[in-house]
Design an enzyme around this catalytic site. Sequence first.
Site, mmCIF file in Angstrom:
data_model
loop_
_atom_site.group_PDB
_atom_site.id
_atom_site.type_symbol
_atom_site.label_atom_id
_atom_site.label_comp_id
_atom_site.label_asym_id
_atom_site.label_seq_id
_atom_site.Cartn_x
_atom_site.Cartn_y
_atom_site.Cartn_z
ATOM 1 N N CYS A 1 0.811 -1.216 0.000
ATOM 2 C CA CYS A 1 0.000 0.000 0.000
ATOM 3 C C CYS A 1 0.843 1.264 0.000
ATOM 4 O O CYS A 1 0.346 2.333 -0.364
ATOM 5 C CB CYS A 1 -0.952 -0.009 1.191
ATOM 6 S SG CYS A 1 -0.113 -0.278 2.758
ATOM 7 N N GLU B 1 -3.865 3.825 -8.306
ATOM 8 C CA GLU B 1 -2.839 2.956 -7.736
ATOM 9 C C GLU B 1 -2.722 1.691 -8.581
ATOM 10 O O GLU B 1 -3.682 0.942 -8.737
ATOM 11 C CB GLU B 1 -3.226 2.600 -6.301
ATOM 12 C CG GLU B 1 -2.191 1.796 -5.554
ATOM 13 C CD GLU B 1 -2.611 1.520 -4.124
ATOM 14 O OE1 GLU B 1 -1.738 1.451 -3.248
ATOM 15 O OE2 GLU B 1 -3.831 1.358 -3.879
#
Length: 513
Positions: A316, A415
């Site tokens: 992440c 992302e």
Amino acid sequence: MLLRGSITNIRRFTMVSSKSILSQFNNKDLLQTKSYVNGKWEKSGDNKTFTVKNPALAGNDGELIAEVISATSEDFNNAVTIATTAFKDFKKTTPRYRSDLLRKLYDLLIENQQDLAKIIVLENGKPLADALGEVKYGASFCQWFAEEAPRIHGDIIPSGIPGSRILSIKQPVGVCGILTPWNFPLAMITRKLAAAIAAGCTAVIKPPPETPLASLALAHLIQEAGFPPGVVNILPTDRTPEIGKLMCEHPLINKISFTGSTGVGKLLMNQSSSTLKKLSFELGGNAPFIVFADADIDKAVEGAFAAKFRSSGQTCVCANRFYIHESVYDEFVENFVAKVKKVVKLGNGLDPETTHGPLIHGRSLKKVQDHVKDAVSKGATVLTGGEARPDIGQYFHELTVLGGVTQDMHIANEETFGPVAGLIKYKNDDELIQFVNDTSVGLAGYFYTKDISNLFKFAEEINVGMLGVNTGLISEAALPFGGIKESGFGREGSKYGMDEYMTIKSVVIGGNA
């Protein structure tokens, strides 16, 4: 319980079968496939199971690792009831007692680190060195919160009313529902659970269906460490939407901690509104990595490689957008591409020469391919990599560097969660800040500079929860881990981590005038 098939040759090296690897474990009790509830190993209510597969061997005969029970809603309801009962006694235990439990668990994690790391490699695909790093990282939270537990302090607050005294007392929030992702199947549990235990909470945990075996191995060590029955309950399941909704809406669960995507976080937050639970969410990011004109380029290249390609880009806090000042752009690109070409070897994580493993599944691979295709269609250039590698395995993709990336490309706005670095050239600070903060998320960021004024200026102006300055690696137990905006709220680890599992009770004492 296990296991069939054999591991085929991959890129000129031969691996033994998963069955053989598991049979050589020092602690074979780590291999569990049932739910751990109330200190016992239980089947699912309807006896259904799901398969756990090795992503490095997708499409091969050796990909099946285990059949794991799929816990039902009734199983989770039962676990919540048990955790509620256990909380009545566990909340009264001393902080020193809870500290000792966590310290025992830490010691067991370190003692079993080799076996635990191999489990992670088999179900997640990451290289063994990375998996060993995860075990130590996960264990560090047990160590950290073992040390924090005895230091839970309240306050005596001066009152504005003559004769009165105000006391503030910190108390455990209650039963905690913990929902964790597949990319760190051990550490994402311990980072949450250790804080909950230190605070005096009990827990019901739903690990990810892709990687449940590490969490069940953890459950065995929790049992071995002597945790009271019902304090920690870990139930694997592939009924994720159903169980997530149940946990968020359950009136006896007082807290939800979730790590995962922003989209799922929004759904869980909405589902939790009916009971107004305490929440802490660590969600998606779009981390910028900035190389200023005065940066040490060699160090920036090393940091960029670590920040982008750790676990094949599946963390992440991985760097996603690279902003390179135009005066050093060419030098950085040359050195960065040379680094990728020189050190990378894709393969099975149990091969000691492997540096990077596969993506976790086909959906992740498709997103990587889509981002590369979109960028190239809009004018980006593939500087190295760019292709899937089905010759190695179904979910492998080359570590990829794209030059000439612009703000309108998907890779600059979403992302990737995969091994693609998009390099963007910038001219001045005003343009840079506009680019960097033009996103709805804000988890992590990185920049390299020798100028101390840059350090303070941009540390304050970049809208993220965590920043690495002249380093590409930021995670440790002492760090307050978490984001802002749509990257979530709350902090894990650090001295602040236990606050997420506690409430403050105020006691006003009168009549002392």
